[in-house]
Design a protein around this motif. Structure first.
Motif, PDB file in Angstrom:
ATOM      1  N   ALA A 226       5.665   1.644   2.291  1.00 45.38           N
ATOM      2  CA  ALA A 226       4.274   2.068   2.202  1.00 45.38           C
ATOM      3  C   ALA A 226       3.503   1.291   1.143  1.00 45.38           C
ATOM      4  O   ALA A 226       2.311   1.014   1.308  1.00 45.38           O
ATOM      5  N   ILE A 413       3.071   8.315   6.028  1.00 41.21           N
ATOM      6  CA  ILE A 413       2.364   7.522   5.015  1.00 41.21           C
ATOM      7  C   ILE A 413       2.810   6.061   5.070  1.00 41.21           C
ATOM      8  O   ILE A 413       1.995   5.137   4.975  1.00 41.21           O
ATOM      9  N   GLY A 417       0.416   3.805   6.913  1.00 39.79           N
ATOM     10  CA  GLY A 417      -0.103   3.035   5.785  1.00 39.79           C
ATOM     11  C   GLY A 417       0.070   1.547   5.977  1.00 39.79           C
ATOM     12  O   GLY A 417      -0.819   0.750   5.656  1.00 39.79           O
TER      13      GLY A 417
END
Length: 521
Positions: A226, A413, A417
């Motif tokens: 991430a 995420i 991301g």
């Protein structure tokens, strides 16, 4: 056709106990949010290095995820109320330790203790609900309250944190936990029954170590992706975690009293509910993160303004959770979940349109719609996971549920991301920034926050176009991530309808369940 025996109904003590169990859940959620507001102040005071600041923020979530399975199973053995009280005591003391930390190292240690203590809260509270509420409809409602308490904590955390930071030092955000945990320690022994598995054996320490290191490695690798993208360190770390997880599973199959019952995964309802919960949290966590950034970095809201504008979505989540019981009285859980996911898909698609239009009201409306849709999904998947497990394994099942939630959030995420970052960097091409110094271009291409910092140092003639380009690039990334989230929600709907359409609000274990005797501790 034999009618299932009627389950005992909850009394006043159980309903008051539900309110007590909501307290640590609210704090658990608040502690995940208030620190972000305190980072500037504590950075100025403690002067941590960039690596130390990263560990201050991350160590809490890492240890929560890593310790969940061990703590859930430990509660089955020593008593779920006892573990909750031990965890509450540790959480309160660690909060004081964090509030008065005088160095970055002290704060990292305090956050680590907070993470381990917090890992006792979710499985203890959820497994106690499993034994306090035997009636399926009452349990569904109770789990809705339990899930709503997390949403309430996330909603009020930024507001309370912002007020405290306006009048007190950064450590005050940690002291919120102390009076609440003291109240829990006083009332819990009188209002919460004790449950434990009387036939449980000793905790297998090698299994506990394997589960901790496996989950930590996977979560750390995902977080690496991430923040820095795919690379050899991330791949090796995730691979090591998966290998340790394989060893953990093999060990469980050979133990007379395993840390978790692998047989639970052979139940279609359990596995499908767990996967649905993971996928739902995958899309939810990614959306929560990027919408918060969009409100502040693209629409120029302050953190407090962004928090206040996010309240409608939190309220929608609470309403959706509380309405789940009434919805399942009208339709099977699978159809309620499918409807919720389709509503969430509409919300994600609306986010894509509203973000491009830079329409604040439309963004918040879409945010509210998908929160309302996902709330029943989280409530019912949690209910199915807990309901299909034997009562004596409720702690372990709760821990599996929460670990899946942590993994789903981390994956969301990391993956979403990475997509947003790739779109952002691809759009921020250097040939459109020719008049800006090369070092500044690299900073601007790294993140939208970096672009804002660079733009503030440039003349308006250069800074304004740079910032407009960066905002448009981030928005395009958010649009793509939202459309992918909508597609995942639709695919998850098909999974639910294919596997869970015949499931009721209670799992197969419910018919055989008998209330366990309360044991004092």
């Amino acid at each position: 056709m034999n009618k299932a025996p009627e389950m005992p109904r909850a009394g006043r003590r159980e309903w008051i106990g539900l309110a007590v169990l909501a307290l640590p859940c609210i704090l658990y959620s608040m502690d995940m949010t208030v620190l972000n507001l305190a980072v500037p102040a504590l950075s100025a005071d403690l002067k941590p290095s960039s690596a130390q600041l990263l560990w201050i923020v991350d160590i809490y979530g890492f240890l929560v995820a890593g310790a969940l399975i061990t703590m859930g199973t430990l509660g089955d053995r020593i008593g779920r109320r006892k573990l909750l009280l031990i965890g509450a005591t540790a959480f309160g003391l660690a909060s004081v330790f964090a509030a008065f930390a005088t160095s970055a190292e002290m704060l990292i240690a305090a956050r680590a203790i907070l993470g381990v203590a917090a890992a006792t809260l979710a499985p203890s509270t959820l497994s106690l609900l499993r034994n306090m509420f035997h009636d399926p409809k009452e349990r569904t409602f109770a789990i809705g309250v339990w899930i709503s308490s997390y949403s309430a904590g996330a909603a009020i955390g930024p507001v309370v944190g912002g007020v405290l930071l306006a009048y007190f030092w950064w450590g005050s955000v940690f002291l919120i936990a102390v009076p609440v945990m003291l109240l829990l320690l006083v009332v819990a022994p009188f209002l919460l029954p004790e449950f434990r598995d009387s036939n449980a054996g000793r905790l297998d320490i090698p299994s506990a170590i394997l589960s901790l290191t496996a989950v930590l490695a996977v979560i750390y690798g995902i977080k690496w992706v991430a923040e820095w993208g795919f690379g050899v360190p991330a791949i090796l770390t995730i691979a090591a975690g998966l290998a340790l997880g394989y060893v953990f599973v093999r060990r469980q199959k050979g133990l007379d009293d395993p840390l978790i019952d692998i047989g639970l995964f052979r139940r279609p309802a359990f596995s499908a509910a767990l996967l649905t919960n993971l996928l739902s949290l995958f899309v939810a966590f990614g959306a929560f993160l990027f919408i918060a950034q969009y409100l502040q970095l693209v629409l120029d809201l302050t953190p407090l303004q962004a928090g206040l504008w996010s309240l409608p979505s939190s309220l929608a989540f609470i309403v959706g959770s509380m309405m789940t019981g009434k919805l399942t009285a009208l339709a099977r859980p699978a159809f309620v979940m499918a409807g919720g996911l389709l509503l969430a898909a509409i919300g994600f698609a609306a986010i894509a349109w509203a973000a491009r239009a830079e329409n604040l009201v439309a963004v918040i409306a879409a945010f509210t719609v998908f929160s309302l849709g996902l709330a029943p999904v989280f409530t019912l998947t949690t209910d199915l996971i807990i309901g299909t497990a034997p009562p004596e394994r409720a702690g372990a099942a709760s821990a599996i549920s929460e670990t899946g939630a942590e993994l789903g959030g981390a994956l969301g995420i990391a993956v979403l991301g990475s997509i947003v970052t790739a779109v952002y960097r691809g759009t921020m091409r250097a040939d459109g920034l020719a008049e800006i110094p090369a070092s500044m271009v690299e900073t601007a291409r790294d993140t939208l926050g970096g672009a804002r910092a660079v733009a503030s140092e440039l003349p308006d003639a250069l800074g304004a176009p740079l910032l407009a380009t960066a905002r448009a690039a981030f928005t395009e990334g958010l649009v793509l991530a939202s459309l992918i989230s909508a597609a995942i929600a639709i695919l998850t709907t098909l999974l639910i309808l294919g596997i869970l359409r015949r499931e009721g609000t209670s799992g197969p274990a419910e018919e055989a369940e008998k209330p366990l005797p309360a044991t004092a501790s």
